[in-house]
Design a protein around this motif. Structure first.
Motif, short mmCIF file in Angstrom:
data_model
loop_
_atom_site.label_atom_id
_atom_site.label_comp_id
_atom_site.label_asym_id
_atom_site.label_seq_id
_atom_site.Cartn_x
_atom_site.Cartn_y
_atom_site.Cartn_z
N ASP A 24 0.87 -1.18 0.00
CA ASP A 24 0.00 0.00 0.00
C ASP A 24 0.90 1.23 0.00
O ASP A 24 1.88 1.27 0.73
CB ASP A 24 -0.86 0.07 1.26
CG ASP A 24 -1.90 -1.03 1.35
OD1 ASP A 24 -2.17 -1.69 0.33
OD2 ASP A 24 -2.46 -1.23 2.44
N SER A 26 0.84 5.39 0.68
CA SER A 26 -0.08 6.29 1.37
C SER A 26 0.51 7.67 1.58
O SER A 26 1.72 7.84 1.66
CB SER A 26 -0.49 5.71 2.72
OG SER A 26 0.63 5.66 3.59
N VAL A 28 -0.82 9.84 4.34
CA VAL A 28 -1.77 10.04 5.44
C VAL A 28 -1.16 10.84 6.58
O VAL A 28 -1.43 10.59 7.74
CB VAL A 28 -2.39 8.70 5.93
CG1 VAL A 28 -3.29 8.11 4.88
CG2 VAL A 28 -1.30 7.70 6.31
N CYS A 51 -2.72 -0.76 -3.53
CA CYS A 51 -3.69 0.16 -2.95
C CYS A 51 -3.02 1.49 -2.63
O CYS A 51 -1.85 1.52 -2.25
CB CYS A 51 -4.29 -0.45 -1.68
SG CYS A 51 -5.75 0.40 -1.06
N PHE A 53 -3.68 5.29 -0.51
CA PHE A 53 -4.44 5.97 0.53
C PHE A 53 -4.10 7.45 0.57
O PHE A 53 -2.95 7.84 0.35
CB PHE A 53 -4.11 5.40 1.92
CG PHE A 53 -4.64 4.04 2.18
CD1 PHE A 53 -5.81 3.87 2.90
CD2 PHE A 53 -3.98 2.92 1.71
CE1 PHE A 53 -6.30 2.60 3.15
CE2 PHE A 53 -4.46 1.66 1.96
CZ PHE A 53 -5.63 1.49 2.68
N THR A 59 -9.50 11.86 -0.20
CA THR A 59 -9.82 10.52 -0.68
C THR A 59 -10.53 10.57 -2.03
O THR A 59 -10.23 9.79 -2.93
CB THR A 59 -10.66 9.76 0.36
OG1 THR A 59 -9.88 9.61 1.54
CG2 THR A 59 -11.06 8.39 -0.14
N VAL A 74 -8.26 1.92 -4.01
CA VAL A 74 -8.13 3.13 -3.20
C VAL A 74 -8.67 2.79 -1.82
O VAL A 74 -9.74 2.20 -1.69
CB VAL A 74 -8.91 4.31 -3.80
CG1 VAL A 74 -8.85 5.52 -2.87
CG2 VAL A 74 -8.36 4.66 -5.17
N GLY A 75 -7.90 3.15 -0.80
CA GLY A 75 -8.29 2.87 0.56
C GLY A 75 -8.72 4.13 1.29
O GLY A 75 -8.31 5.24 0.94
N GLY A 76 -9.58 3.94 2.27
CA GLY A 76 -10.00 5.02 3.14
C GLY A 76 -9.59 4.72 4.56
O GLY A 76 -9.68 3.58 5.02
N VAL A 77 -9.12 5.76 5.26
CA VAL A 77 -8.70 5.56 6.65
C VAL A 77 -9.84 5.97 7.59
O VAL A 77 -10.55 6.93 7.33
CB VAL A 77 -7.41 6.33 6.99
CG1 VAL A 77 -6.25 5.77 6.20
CG2 VAL A 77 -7.54 7.82 6.72
N VAL A 102 -14.20 4.01 -2.13
CA VAL A 102 -13.01 3.26 -1.74
C VAL A 102 -13.25 1.76 -1.85
O VAL A 102 -14.38 1.29 -1.77
CB VAL A 102 -12.52 3.63 -0.31
CG1 VAL A 102 -12.18 5.10 -0.21
CG2 VAL A 102 -13.52 3.22 0.75
N ASP A 106 -9.27 0.94 6.24
CA ASP A 106 -8.32 0.62 7.31
C ASP A 106 -8.76 1.37 8.55
O ASP A 106 -8.70 2.60 8.59
CB ASP A 106 -6.90 1.03 6.94
CG ASP A 106 -6.24 0.07 5.95
OD1 ASP A 106 -6.93 -0.82 5.45
OD2 ASP A 106 -5.04 0.23 5.69
#
Length: 146
Positions: A24, A26, A28, A51, A53, A59, A74-77, A102, A106
């Motif tokens: 992943d 990111s 973030v 992925c 983030f 996002t 695509v990930g979302g936190v 997403v 996570d």
């Protein structure tokens, strides 16, 4: 070829091109700029990371940047970075992330509760957060982070 030891009894050869499919990427941090989000998307495309983030406020930008890349999620936190948000806030954040498109969520568990030995609180937070989202999307990926 790179040799990876999956367990003590078996060794498999792994092509170097497969490694990014396990990573992943990111952005973030609180100070990540729009330009950095765009750069992360470009790098995800270049190396085919599995992925990408961004912070919740960016996002949708990440989703838009990777919309033509079906093999890059695509990930979302959620609850990032401390996990100290209430379950209600985590649930609202997760639903918003899912509405943005997403593929993965996570969630950070309540680290303070875990360190305090309040395992029931941690378990209930996960349970109460996860159940309403279980049917929200047909194929989500869920991970809990500590």
């Amino acid at each position: 070829m790179l040799l990876c030891n999956y367990d003590t009894e078996r060794r498999d050869k792994m092509d170097l091109l497969q490694i990014p499919r396990m990573i992943d990427i990111s952005g973030v941090r609180a100070d990540v700029s729009i330009q950095e989000v765009d750069q992360i998307a470009r790098v995800a495309k270049q190396f085919r990371f599995i992925c990408a983030f961004a912070m919740p406020c960016f996002t949708k930008l990440m989703v838009d940047n990777l919309k033509d890349e079906p093999d890059i999620m695509v990930g979302g936190v959620v609850g990032f970075p401390s996990g100290a948000d209430t379950t209600f806030v985590k649930l609202a954040d997760a639903k918003e992330m899912m509405s943005l498109g997403v593929d993965e969520l996570d969630m950070v568990i309540n680290v303070g509760a875990l360190k305090s030995g309040k395992y029931d609180l941690v378990r209930d937070d996960i349970r109460l957060w996860w159940r309403p989202l279980a049917g929200f999307r047909s194929n989500p990926s869920w991970r809990w982070l500590t």
